[in-house]
Design a protein around this motif. Structure first.
Motif, PDB file in Angstrom:
ATOM      1  N   LEU A 189       0.860  -1.190  -0.146  1.00 20.87           N
ATOM      2  CA  LEU A 189       0.027   0.026  -0.120  1.00 20.87           C
ATOM      3  C   LEU A 189       0.962   1.353   0.108  1.00 20.87           C
ATOM      4  N   GLY A 190       2.118   1.142   0.025  1.00 16.37           N
ATOM      5  CA  GLY A 190       3.137   2.183  -0.280  1.00 16.37           C
ATOM      6  C   GLY A 190       3.788   2.560   1.291  1.00 16.37           C
ATOM      7  N   LEU A 191       3.608   1.817   1.952  1.00 18.04           N
ATOM      8  CA  LEU A 191       4.277   2.357   3.429  1.00 18.04           C
ATOM      9  C   LEU A 191       5.618   1.722   3.388  1.00 18.04           C
ATOM     10  N   LYS A 192       6.498   2.660   3.925  1.00 15.76           N
ATOM     11  CA  LYS A 192       7.817   2.082   3.844  1.00 15.76           C
ATOM     12  C   LYS A 192       8.446   1.453   5.193  1.00 15.76           C
ATOM     13  N   ARG A 193       9.711   0.990   4.966  1.00 14.95           N
ATOM     14  CA  ARG A 193      10.173   0.228   6.150  1.00 14.95           C
ATOM     15  C   ARG A 193      10.180   1.339   7.272  1.00 14.95           C
ATOM     16  N   GLY A 194       9.666   1.062   8.480  1.00 16.34           N
ATOM     17  CA  GLY A 194       9.991   2.070   9.662  1.00 16.34           C
ATOM     18  C   GLY A 194       8.661   3.042   9.626  1.00 16.34           C
TER      19      GLY A 194
END
Length: 493
Positions: free
Chosen positions: A159-164
């Motif tokens: 969904l487009g969330l990045k690591r962290g």
RNA sequence: GCCGCCUUAGCUCAGAUGGUUAGAGCGCUAGAUUGUGGAUCUAGAGGUCUCCCGUUCGAUCCGGGAAGGCGGUACCA
């Protein structure tokens, strides 16, 4: 003369919401993205009815001969209580039990749909909302729990969330049982005191560590003056619980060591440690590192039917709302192992574990974080009607655009060109097609680039340029209609 | 469920000690521009002042109640 009847008030029931246009598109897309990940892990789709017999939901109060508060229930014509489902897990359990031998175990299914809760709506809390669940039925292996974490992490990244920007937090009820044992409570029991302890731990986010201490012991009075009764633990017992729930470390291995000290000696605690160790190994195999999934002994989840691993996913992006206030977006997904639930129907325990994404909450979180941008021109190409006697020409234009895969509509309202362009503007149309006498005589159409025009108007303020009407508008041969519209929609890079 | 705050135009909100005709900004409609949205200017439309009961000569304003909303909090599968 009687008074005219009072006008009907147009309003949706409290806690229910309408979604239209962009919101529906964004949500559909989000669901499709999640579904793709679930599918890839081998889960099968399932749909069940919105209504279930109320005893299947496990919320019937026999002594009062009526369903529990908190659910929407009604009596059908056979005088049987039926109710809107409040989650997707209870209907799944019913389905699994009903299928019996015909179901190939382990059964892995996904399901998305509305659930309903008849309780007070709050900020970001509705009485109808969408959950998107995966569950694995028929295996007690911690691999299934670890996979839940992995799928969840992967879905959030898709969904487009990045690591962290998110974190999956894992704990197990067995460790909590170990703690209960150490402070002299019956592990795994549903007595009021144990529940009170679990509830206190669950509130850490909101009330802080001292708040939890009060809730574990004497009770706590909050800012609004409301008093919450405490669990009545001794100071030493409270310390044991507090140490345990704060034992989380940055790495899963360190947390395991810390927990080993905290639940030392309790047999159920030992089982919990084994379980988390297994999950840790499997997560490592699946490539899920500690930036995405950690152990957090403060995670409790609901209170009723979980028997083993429990997990929660939180968005960690700092979020400010419309008024610039900082907002905590709590957990957007949660779940765990519920080995005893299906036995309500079958009499024998069937191990099961699953996780549920709160689609609406996740939507809210992502849009507050600016991750769901309203793309600026979602509307169709609008073919204006300059001359009603040439309607056939306008309809042919729209048909050609549609045949080329371009969303297009002929203006169907009333009003002159000005009104039609205003309509196109508000619809979010990228392009307006204009064809009047001049164009027809010359065998051309005019294409107005509404997006470019919008950008121009932002920078030019002077009254003089206002009448340069050719701005962001081209007149092209009628035969090039589709190609030229495409050129405006997708300018060569 | 409990506590607190709020309810005036489509939206956000001002306002008067209880007295004729309740305002602003944004939005909306129209014109300036007889074939052009979005900037600017001008004009216009738009109100059961949430509802009910009471006090009063008179209530949008005071008192009581209800409903709805917001924010906590409790419960939350």
């Amino acid at each position: 003369m009687s008074k005219p009847p009072p006008r009907l008030q147009a309003r949706s029931p409290r806690g229910f919401q309408d979604l239209s246009g962009h919101a529906v598109r964004a949500r559909t897309k989000m669901i499709a993205t999640i579904r793709e990940v679930y599918d890839r892990y081998g889960f099968e789709p399932l749909e069940t009815p919105a209504l279930e017999y109320v005893d299947a939901l496990g919320k019937f109060l026999p002594e009062q001969d009526r369903p529990d508060e908190g659910i929407f229930a009604l009596k059908d014509t056979d005088e049987q209580w039926i109710a809107l489902r409040y989650d997707l897990t209870a209907p799944l359990s019913r389905f699994v039990a009903q299928m019996g031998q015909d179901l190939v175990l382990p059964y892995r299914r996904y399901q998305v749909g509305s659930v309903w809760r008849n309780e007070k709506p709050g900020p970001g809390r509705f009485r109808e909302f969408t959950q998107f669940d995966i569950d694995t039925i028929g295996t007690a292996s911690p691999a299934a729990d670890a996979e839940n974490c992995a799928v969840l992490a992967e879905a959030l990244e898709a969904l487009g969330l990045k690591r962290g920007e998110f974190i999956v937090k894992i704990n197990t009820r067995r460790l909590l049982d170990g703690v209960m044992e150490r402070i002299g409570l019956q592990p795994g029991s549903a007595d009021p005191q144990s529940l009170c302890v679990l509830r206190a731990i669950d509130k850490f986010d909101r009330v802080g560590i001292e708040g939890v201490r009060l809730l574990l012991t004497s009770g706590r009075k909050d800012e609004s003056g409301d008093f919450t009764k405490g669990a009545g633990l001794s100071a030493q017992a409270a310390d044991i619980v507090l140490d345990f729930m704060q034992a989380g470390q940055a790495s899963r291995g360190e947390t395991l060591s810390a927990l080993a000290r905290a639940v030392a000696n309790a047999p159920s605690g030992r089982a919990g440690l084994d379980e988390l160790e297994a999950i840790d190994r499997i997560l490592a195999n699946l490539g899920i590192d500690e930036g995405r999934a950690i152990f957090d002994p403060g995670i409790v989840r609901g209170l009723a039917y979980y028997t083993g691993a429990v997990l929660e996913a939180a968005i960690t992006i700092e979020i400010t709302d419309d008024e610039g206030r900082r907002r905590q977006i709590g957990s957007v997904a949660g779940g765990g192992r519920y080995d005893g639930l299906i036995s309500r129907f079958t009499g024998t325990d069937i191990p099961a574990t699953g996780v549920s994404i709160g689609v609406d909450r996740l939507m809210t979180a992502l849009s507050l974080a600016g991750r769901i941008g309203a793309s600026q021109a979602e509307g169709p190409v609008v073919v204006t009607v300059f001359d009603k006697s040439r309607m056939a020409d306008y309809q042919r234009i729209a048909a050609e655009l549609r045949a080329a895969g371009i969303r297009a509509e002929v203006f169907l309202g009333e009003g002159g060109l000005k009104a039609q362009l205003r309509y196109a503007d508000r619809r979010g149309a990228p392009v307006a097609v204009i064809a009047g006498g001049d164009e027809f005589a010359a065998g051309t159409v005019s294409l107005k680039d509404l997006i470019a025009g919008r950008a121009l108007s932002a920078e030019v303020a002077g009254n003089e340029q206002w009448r340069e009407k050719s701005r962001a508008q081209v007149t092209v041969p009628r035969g090039e209609l589709v190609a030229q519209v495409k050129a405006i929609l997708q300018p060569p890079a």
